[in-house]
Design an enzyme around this catalytic site. Structure first.
Site, PDB file in Angstrom:
ATOM      1  N   TYR A  31      29.248  17.362   1.205  1.00  0.00           N
ATOM      2  CA  TYR A  31      30.027  16.810   0.480  1.00  0.00           C
ATOM      3  C   TYR A  31      30.887  15.200   0.046  1.00  0.00           C
ATOM      4  O   TYR A  31      30.531  14.227   1.297  1.00  0.00           O
ATOM      5  CB  TYR A  31      31.494  17.574   0.230  1.00  0.00           C
ATOM      6  CG  TYR A  31      32.335  17.233   1.470  1.00  0.00           C
ATOM      7  CD1 TYR A  31      32.412  17.674   2.927  1.00  0.00           C
ATOM      8  CD2 TYR A  31      33.729  16.169   0.650  1.00  0.00           C
ATOM      9  CE1 TYR A  31      33.335  17.616   3.597  1.00  0.00           C
ATOM     10  CE2 TYR A  31      34.746  15.949   1.722  1.00  0.00           C
ATOM     11  CZ  TYR A  31      34.381  16.398   3.662  1.00  0.00           C
ATOM     12  OH  TYR A  31      34.714  16.340   4.020  1.00  0.00           O
ATOM     13  N   LYS A 144      28.196  14.795   6.100  1.00  0.00           N
ATOM     14  CA  LYS A 144      29.821  15.460   6.035  1.00  0.00           C
ATOM     15  C   LYS A 144      29.588  16.601   5.232  1.00  0.00           C
ATOM     16  O   LYS A 144      28.570  16.867   3.652  1.00  0.00           O
ATOM     17  CB  LYS A 144      30.269  14.749   4.588  1.00  0.00           C
ATOM     18  CG  LYS A 144      31.685  14.799   4.331  1.00  0.00           C
ATOM     19  CD  LYS A 144      32.013  13.560   4.100  1.00  0.00           C
ATOM     20  CE  LYS A 144      33.372  12.775   3.643  1.00  0.00           C
ATOM     21  NZ  LYS A 144      34.865  12.666   4.517  1.00  0.00           N
ATOM     22  N   GLU A 177      36.814  10.489  17.020  1.00  0.00           N
ATOM     23  CA  GLU A 177      37.652  10.221  15.145  1.00  0.00           C
ATOM     24  C   GLU A 177      39.007  11.172  14.908  1.00  0.00           C
ATOM     25  O   GLU A 177      39.073  11.848  16.013  1.00  0.00           O
ATOM     26  CB  GLU A 177      36.626  10.577  14.453  1.00  0.00           C
ATOM     27  CG  GLU A 177      36.282  12.240  14.188  1.00  0.00           C
ATOM     28  CD  GLU A 177      35.648  12.076  13.112  1.00  0.00           C
ATOM     29  OE1 GLU A 177      35.148  10.852  12.444  1.00  0.00           O
ATOM     30  OE2 GLU A 177      34.152  12.606  12.720  1.00  0.00           O
ATOM     31  N   LEU A 201      31.870  11.149  11.953  1.00  0.00           N
ATOM     32  CA  LEU A 201      31.390  10.528  10.616  1.00  0.00           C
ATOM     33  C   LEU A 201      31.696   9.548   9.958  1.00  0.00           C
ATOM     34  O   LEU A 201      32.702   8.477  10.557  1.00  0.00           O
ATOM     35  CB  LEU A 201      32.062  11.602   9.923  1.00  0.00           C
ATOM     36  CG  LEU A 201      31.722  11.809   8.444  1.00  0.00           C
ATOM     37  CD1 LEU A 201      31.754  10.380   7.015  1.00  0.00           C
ATOM     38  CD2 LEU A 201      30.389  12.167   8.271  1.00  0.00           C
TER      39      LEU A 201
HETATM   40  C1  LIG Z   1      35.389  11.917   5.314  1.00  0.00           C
HETATM   41  C2  LIG Z   1      35.082  11.454   6.860  1.00  0.00           C
HETATM   42  C3  LIG Z   1      35.897   9.861   6.609  1.00  0.00           C
HETATM   43  C4  LIG Z   1      36.389   9.132   6.598  1.00  0.00           C
HETATM   44  O1  LIG Z   1      35.002   9.081   5.671  1.00  0.00           O
HETATM   45  P1  LIG Z   1      35.917   7.998   4.541  1.00  0.00           P
HETATM   46  O2  LIG Z   1      34.243   7.741   4.085  1.00  0.00           O
HETATM   47  O3  LIG Z   1      36.281   6.700   4.593  1.00  0.00           O
HETATM   48  O4  LIG Z   1      36.349   8.850   3.327  1.00  0.00           O
HETATM   49  C5  LIG Z   1      36.322  10.657   8.942  1.00  0.00           C
HETATM   50  N1  LIG Z   1      35.832  10.916   9.490  1.00  0.00           N
HETATM   51  C6  LIG Z   1      35.643  12.724   8.635  1.00  0.00           C
HETATM   52  C7  LIG Z   1      35.483  13.782   9.937  1.00  0.00           C
HETATM   53  C8  LIG Z   1      35.790  13.185   7.494  1.00  0.00           C
HETATM   54  O5  LIG Z   1      35.289  13.879   7.109  1.00  0.00           O
END
Ligand SMILES: *Cc1c(COP(=O)(O)O)cnc(C)c1O
Length: 282
Positions: A31, A144, A177, A201
């Site tokens: 996604y 993702k 993260e 991610l």
């Molecule tokens: C989507 C997401 C992010 C942040 O990604 P962006 O592209 O900046 O929105 C960071 N960590 C995880 C686990 C995510 O799913």
């Protein structure tokens, strides 16, 4: 609400997905969340590039036609009058009788629809509190993927604990993260964040912050940091498409810095909006 489902724009009530869609049974899909500011997609090409990466890594057999999908996403935003908001998109491997192996013949299910997103001004002004949570996720966090159980459990743990965000650590020497965001620390004027590898991610906002830091001449390095380094940092902040930049002022009761959003996060947030017309990251 208009929904984009397999190349058609249909009403939400009519957007039926098969019960044996693999996204539903296995979380077998990927996604993206896109942000729209002033009627324009923000860093759309960078999101599509990451989507392509997620599809490739999961071997979802979808021939992503970026320009066609881009047109459809623009139409979707227009049809729904999205000026300041978000679009959620997911692509599952498709529908087939429930069985673990990739099905021989199925067509991926592509679904997109608008989601309400507004700038989290209050949190940006005051900062948020966070708690540490063991990183119980798999080892391909760079995809993702729709599999978000570890992320969901972390977030709920944070809320039950009375704070806004959970910060993952693999062990005491390795902070990764947040539950749906990237984490940064600032020490002696240097920004530090986890390297882009299989443990995190690689956020588009994370990449944008790296770009902004260069513009602002703030040193930034990609290096793993420990729980102690996190808690002792001058500043901690998170980033994501929906959060932009938000300072973390307290972690498990430990005050970060002076307990206020720090100057580096503020500088980045100002630059965030100054450079927002950027079409694509270099
Ligand atoms: C989507 C997401 C992010 C942040 O990604 P962006 O592209 O900046 O929105 C960071 N960590 C995880 C686990 C995510 O799913």
């Amino acid at each position: 609400m208009f929904v984009l489902l397999n190349n058609k724009f249909i009403d939400r009530q009519d957007s039926l997905i098969d019960i044996e869609d693999r996204g539903n049974q296995f979380g077998d899909g990927v996604y993206e969340v896109f942000r729209i500011y002033d009627g324009e997609y923000f860093l759309l090409d960078d999101h599509l590039k990451r989507l392509e990466f997620s599809l490739k890594e999961t071997q979802i057999d979808y021939n992503l036609n970026q320009s066609k999908l881009k047109d459809q996403l623009l139409t979707l935003a227009q049809k729904n009058d999205v000026v300041d908001g978000g679009i959620y998109l997911q692509i599952s491997r498709g529908s087939a009788a429930r069985n673990h192996p990739f099905p021989e013949q199925t067509t991926p299910t592509v679904l997109a629809y608008p989601i309400p997103v507004t700038q989290p001004k209050e949190q940006q002004q005051n900062g948020i509190q966070a708690t540490l949570y063991q990183d119980i996720r798999w080892l391909r966090c760079d995809i993702k993927s729709l599999n978000l159980l570890g992320n969901v459990m972390a977030k709920q743990h944070a809320l039950d604990y009375g704070v806004n965000e959970a910060i993952f650590y693999r062990d005491k020497d390795h902070v990764t993260e947040g539950s749906s965001c990237n984490v940064f620390i600032v020490r002696d004027g240097v920004i530090q964040t986890h390297p882009a590898n299989n443990y995190i991610l690689n956020g588009i906002t994370r990449l944008y912050i790296q770009y902004l830091a260069k513009q602002l001449d703030i040193p930034i390095k990609e290096e793993v940091f420990s729980v102690d380094e996190l808690k002792q940092a001058d500043e901690v902040f998170i980033s994501s498409t929906t959060s932009e930049v938000i300072s973390v002022i307290d972690i498990d009761g430990q005050t970060i810095g002076d307990g206020q959003p720090g100057p580096v996060a503020q500088q980045l947030l100002d630059a965030f909006f100054d450079h927002k017309d950027i079409q694509q990251l270099p």
